[in-house]
Design a protein around this motif. Structure first.
Motif, mmCIF file in Angstrom:
data_model
loop_
_atom_site.group_PDB
_atom_site.id
_atom_site.type_symbol
_atom_site.label_atom_id
_atom_site.label_comp_id
_atom_site.label_asym_id
_atom_site.label_seq_id
_atom_site.Cartn_x
_atom_site.Cartn_y
_atom_site.Cartn_z
ATOM 1 N N ALA A 1 0.846 -1.208 0.000
ATOM 2 C CA ALA A 1 0.000 0.000 0.000
ATOM 3 C C ALA A 1 0.878 1.254 0.000
ATOM 4 O O ALA A 1 0.644 2.189 -0.768
ATOM 5 C CB ALA A 1 -0.930 0.000 1.209
ATOM 6 N N GLN A 2 1.919 1.245 0.808
ATOM 7 C CA GLN A 2 2.783 2.432 0.891
ATOM 8 C C GLN A 2 3.626 2.591 -0.366
ATOM 9 O O GLN A 2 3.871 3.695 -0.821
ATOM 10 C CB GLN A 2 3.689 2.329 2.118
ATOM 11 C CG GLN A 2 2.919 2.533 3.404
ATOM 12 C CD GLN A 2 3.742 2.209 4.641
ATOM 13 O OE1 GLN A 2 4.648 1.390 4.582
ATOM 14 N NE2 GLN A 2 3.420 2.842 5.741
ATOM 15 N N TRP A 3 4.036 1.474 -0.951
ATOM 16 C CA TRP A 3 4.845 1.505 -2.172
ATOM 17 C C TRP A 3 4.068 2.237 -3.278
ATOM 18 O O TRP A 3 4.591 3.126 -3.931
ATOM 19 C CB TRP A 3 5.174 0.071 -2.592
ATOM 20 C CG TRP A 3 5.750 -0.050 -3.954
ATOM 21 C CD1 TRP A 3 7.006 0.312 -4.349
ATOM 22 C CD2 TRP A 3 5.098 -0.569 -5.108
ATOM 23 N NE1 TRP A 3 7.173 0.045 -5.677
ATOM 24 C CE2 TRP A 3 6.021 -0.499 -6.170
ATOM 25 C CE3 TRP A 3 3.825 -1.107 -5.360
ATOM 26 C CZ2 TRP A 3 5.708 -0.925 -7.457
ATOM 27 C CZ3 TRP A 3 3.520 -1.536 -6.633
ATOM 28 C CH2 TRP A 3 4.451 -1.445 -7.662
ATOM 29 N N SER A 4 2.822 1.880 -3.448
ATOM 30 C CA SER A 4 2.058 2.482 -4.537
ATOM 31 C C SER A 4 1.797 3.956 -4.275
ATOM 32 O O SER A 4 1.838 4.777 -5.186
ATOM 33 C CB SER A 4 0.734 1.743 -4.731
ATOM 34 O OG SER A 4 -0.037 1.837 -3.560
ATOM 35 N N ILE A 5 1.565 4.307 -3.039
ATOM 36 C CA ILE A 5 1.239 5.693 -2.733
ATOM 37 C C ILE A 5 2.507 6.546 -2.671
ATOM 38 O O ILE A 5 2.559 7.653 -3.177
ATOM 39 C CB ILE A 5 0.431 5.770 -1.420
ATOM 40 C CG1 ILE A 5 -0.971 5.237 -1.670
ATOM 41 C CG2 ILE A 5 0.356 7.168 -0.869
ATOM 42 C CD1 ILE A 5 -1.826 6.071 -2.606
ATOM 43 N N ARG A 6 3.592 6.000 -2.093
ATOM 44 C CA ARG A 6 4.854 6.750 -2.010
ATOM 45 C C ARG A 6 5.357 7.142 -3.370
ATOM 46 O O ARG A 6 5.968 8.162 -3.567
ATOM 47 C CB ARG A 6 5.917 5.872 -1.357
ATOM 48 C CG ARG A 6 5.774 5.904 0.124
ATOM 49 C CD ARG A 6 7.091 6.180 0.812
ATOM 50 N NE ARG A 6 6.846 6.189 2.231
ATOM 51 C CZ ARG A 6 7.011 5.126 2.993
ATOM 52 N NH1 ARG A 6 7.483 4.014 2.485
ATOM 53 N NH2 ARG A 6 6.732 5.182 4.268
ATOM 54 N N LYS A 7 5.127 6.241 -4.341
ATOM 55 C CA LYS A 7 5.557 6.490 -5.706
ATOM 56 C C LYS A 7 5.098 7.882 -6.131
ATOM 57 O O LYS A 7 5.738 8.557 -6.913
ATOM 58 C CB LYS A 7 4.894 5.417 -6.572
ATOM 59 C CG LYS A 7 5.454 5.239 -7.915
ATOM 60 C CD LYS A 7 6.574 4.237 -7.920
ATOM 61 C CE LYS A 7 7.062 4.096 -9.361
ATOM 62 N NZ LYS A 7 8.387 3.632 -9.471
ATOM 63 N N ALA A 8 3.968 8.298 -5.590
ATOM 64 C CA ALA A 8 3.422 9.601 -5.962
ATOM 65 C C ALA A 8 3.926 10.707 -5.047
ATOM 66 O O ALA A 8 3.559 11.856 -5.209
ATOM 67 C CB ALA A 8 1.904 9.543 -5.878
ATOM 68 N N GLY A 9 4.766 10.342 -4.079
ATOM 69 C CA GLY A 9 5.347 11.361 -3.210
ATOM 70 C C GLY A 9 4.475 11.742 -2.040
ATOM 71 O O GLY A 9 4.828 12.606 -1.254
ATOM 72 N N ALA A 10 3.342 11.072 -1.861
ATOM 73 C CA ALA A 10 2.472 11.414 -0.734
ATOM 74 C C ALA A 10 2.942 10.688 0.518
ATOM 75 O O ALA A 10 3.638 9.682 0.451
ATOM 76 C CB ALA A 10 1.035 11.030 -1.042
ATOM 77 N N GLN A 11 2.565 11.156 1.669
ATOM 78 C CA GLN A 11 2.971 10.557 2.931
ATOM 79 C C GLN A 11 1.802 9.860 3.612
ATOM 80 O O GLN A 11 0.660 10.256 3.447
ATOM 81 C CB GLN A 11 3.459 11.656 3.895
ATOM 82 C CG GLN A 11 4.691 12.382 3.391
ATOM 83 C CD GLN A 11 5.886 11.448 3.249
ATOM 84 O OE1 GLN A 11 6.192 10.706 4.163
ATOM 85 N NE2 GLN A 11 6.535 11.469 2.106
ATOM 86 N N GLU A 12 2.147 8.842 4.401
ATOM 87 C CA GLU A 12 1.111 8.185 5.213
ATOM 88 C C GLU A 12 0.658 9.159 6.296
ATOM 89 O O GLU A 12 1.469 9.877 6.855
ATOM 90 C CB GLU A 12 1.725 6.945 5.867
ATOM 91 C CG GLU A 12 0.756 6.179 6.720
ATOM 92 C CD GLU A 12 1.461 5.095 7.537
ATOM 93 O OE1 GLU A 12 0.961 4.780 8.604
ATOM 94 O OE2 GLU A 12 2.500 4.614 7.092
ATOM 95 N N SER A 13 -0.655 9.171 6.573
ATOM 96 C CA SER A 13 -1.129 10.057 7.619
ATOM 97 C C SER A 13 -0.846 9.434 8.990
ATOM 98 O O SER A 13 -0.668 8.231 9.111
ATOM 99 C CB SER A 13 -2.642 10.284 7.494
ATOM 100 O OG SER A 13 -3.330 9.226 8.090
ATOM 101 N N ALA A 14 -0.799 10.255 9.989
ATOM 102 C CA ALA A 14 -0.554 9.720 11.328
ATOM 103 C C ALA A 14 -1.687 8.827 11.770
ATOM 104 O O ALA A 14 -1.543 7.966 12.607
ATOM 105 C CB ALA A 14 -0.377 10.868 12.303
#
Ligand SMILES: Cc1cc2nc3c(=O)[nH]c(=O)nc-3n(C[C@H](O)[C@H](O)[C@H](O)COP(=O)(O)OP(=O)(O)OC[C@H]3O[C@@H](n4cnc5c(N)ncnc54)[C@H](O)[C@@H]3O)c2cc1C
Length: 411
Positions: A397-410
């Protein structure tokens, strides 16, 4: 004074008739253990949890171990037509990025179950359990008796007593809420739109041949991520049921793709209240708009997503997965280990729990094991394999979203 823990014969109460709870009920029933399932829904229909379900090798083994042989055959007969090309990830211009391979000793077996239709699976899991599953039973609270047993109370004022209560009531578990209110799954900040796209319409709209029969991911550099998963039935469910288990109420469906569109909450341009109020039609439009700059062969197909099958969820994870306190209340599935669907292992892990619990509770029922130590053994192993599954799902999940430069929310 210590409570007696030896229970033979055993009375098992299962709260929640989802994938894990029903699988356990099938296993226990086959072993001759007394089990009752209490399900909040009024009937077998109408749950919004997606359409196609990936089945891992562990999930396949657990399902076949818990189901009677003919129901296992029915599941295989109605499973997805397997292809050999595995999972492939592309960028939004359809340039291949990644094509992992997975080890599976049964990969080439003609009856291999690698994905199923969720509605078909649920009805197969319910087959033969007519006397076991009680619908319309919304769990409210539990209490322990002086004799060490457990009583479940339901919203309709009724109650049930047993030796052990299995909390199989999913991500928003009320059982967990009563016993461990601090142990809720964490919000990952990723919002997902699930849709169903008829296969014929997607192919006619120009879906490239390479994507037609395989599980594909498209990772956009624009912050969006899309999964497209084919569900091509081996046989019509009603025909297979007529042959293998005539009373199973299977519903026929055309072949389809399940599409999964991920976007970070911060990139939505609206708050959660507004997002979750969007209709299926508005969610479909959002996906079409957000993919408008993608490869032309991809754009057309989302216009064919069925609005009335489109819905949104927030991705959540339980981390770390922890055993619950020793005693007659034992968790199974999402109630104890919620995982983002990105790893395709949440249901498979619930099935693995059910398989393990079937073996151990059967031994308790036969007087071969003590309830407390058998459940401690289950919870220790479960916490380990579920932690691995949750971490793997989280990484994807983080791999796909990080690719776009976004961060996980707290969260
Ligand atoms: C869109 C989507 C796609 C997914 N795809 C995959 C995949 O491909 N592969 C995979 O392995 N996993 C997948 N998952 C995860 C998978 O669906 C869950 O991990 C799995 O359903 C968990 O099973 P469970 O039995 O623990 O819970 P559930 O299947 O959620 O069942 C819980 C049951 O408890 C009932 N219940 C809830 N509250 C009460 C109450 N108070 N009283 C009585 N009953 C109650 C509910 O009605 C429900 O029937 C996906 C999830 C989603 C949302």
């Amino acid at each position: 004074m210590a409570m007696p823990t030896s229970r033979s014969p055993l009375q098992v109460l299962v709260i929640g008739g989802g994938i894990g709870g029903l699988c356990l009920a099938q296993g226990l029933r086959q072993a001759g253990v007394e089990v009752s399932v209490f399900e909040r829904d009024g009937s077998a229909d109408g749950r919004r949890q997606g359409y196609r379900l990936r089945i891992s090798p562990e999930g396949e083994r657990g399902l076949l171990a818990c189901l009677p042989t003919a129901l296992g055959e029915l599941l295989s007969a109605t499973a997805n037509v397997r292809d050999d090309s595995g999972l492939v990830a592309y960028d939004e211009h359809l340039v291949e990025q990644w094509a992992p391979s997975f080890e599976d000793p049964r990969a080439d077996a003609p009856d291999k179950i690698d994905a199923v239709d969720r509605v078909t699976l649920r009805r197969i899991l319910l087959a033969g359990l007519e006397e076991v599953v009680r619908f319309g039973k919304n769990f409210r609270s539990l209490e322990r008796t002086a004799a060490g047993r457990v009583v479940a109370h339901f919203e309709d004022g009724s109650s049930a007593e047993g030796d052990v209560l299995i909390a199989a009531d999913g991500t928003n578990s009320r059982v967990r809420e009563q016993l461990r209110p601090w142990d809720r799954p964490r919000d990952l900040g990723i919002r997902t739109v699930f849709s169903r796209i008829p296969r014929a319409a997607a192919v006619a709209a120009g879906l490239p041949e390479a994507l037609q029969d395989r599980f594909s991911y498209v990772i956009g550099t624009d912050g969006h991520h899309l999964g497209l998963m084919p569900m091509t039935f081996r046989a019509r469910p009603s025909e297979a049921a007529a042959r293998l288990w005539p009373t199973a109420e299977l519903v026929d469906s055309d072949d389809y793709y399940m599409s999964v569109f991920n976007v970070h909450q911060a990139d939505l341009g609206m708050d959660d209240e507004a997002f979750f109020a969007l209709s299926g039609e508005q969610l479909c439009r959002l996906v079409v708009e957000r993919t408008s700059a993608w490869h032309p062969d991809l754009r057309g197909i989302f216009g064919h997503a069925l609005a009335d099958t489109t819905f949104a969820v927030a991705l959540r994870v339980t981390q770390p997965v922890q055993p619950w306190e020793a005693g007659p209340v034992v968790p199974l599935g999402d109630a104890v280990h919620t995982m983002p669907p990105s790893g395709g292992v949440g249901a498979n892990t619930a099935v693995r729990d059910a398989e393990a619990l079937t073996v151990l509770l059967t031994a308790v029922d036969r007087g071969e094991r003590e309830l407390d130590e058998a459940m401690a053994e289950y919870q220790k192993a479960m916490a380990e394999y579920a932690t691995q599954g949750a971490e793997m799902s989280l990484r994807i999940a983080q791999w796909s979203i990080r690719k776009a430069g976004a961060q996980e929310s707290a969260g």
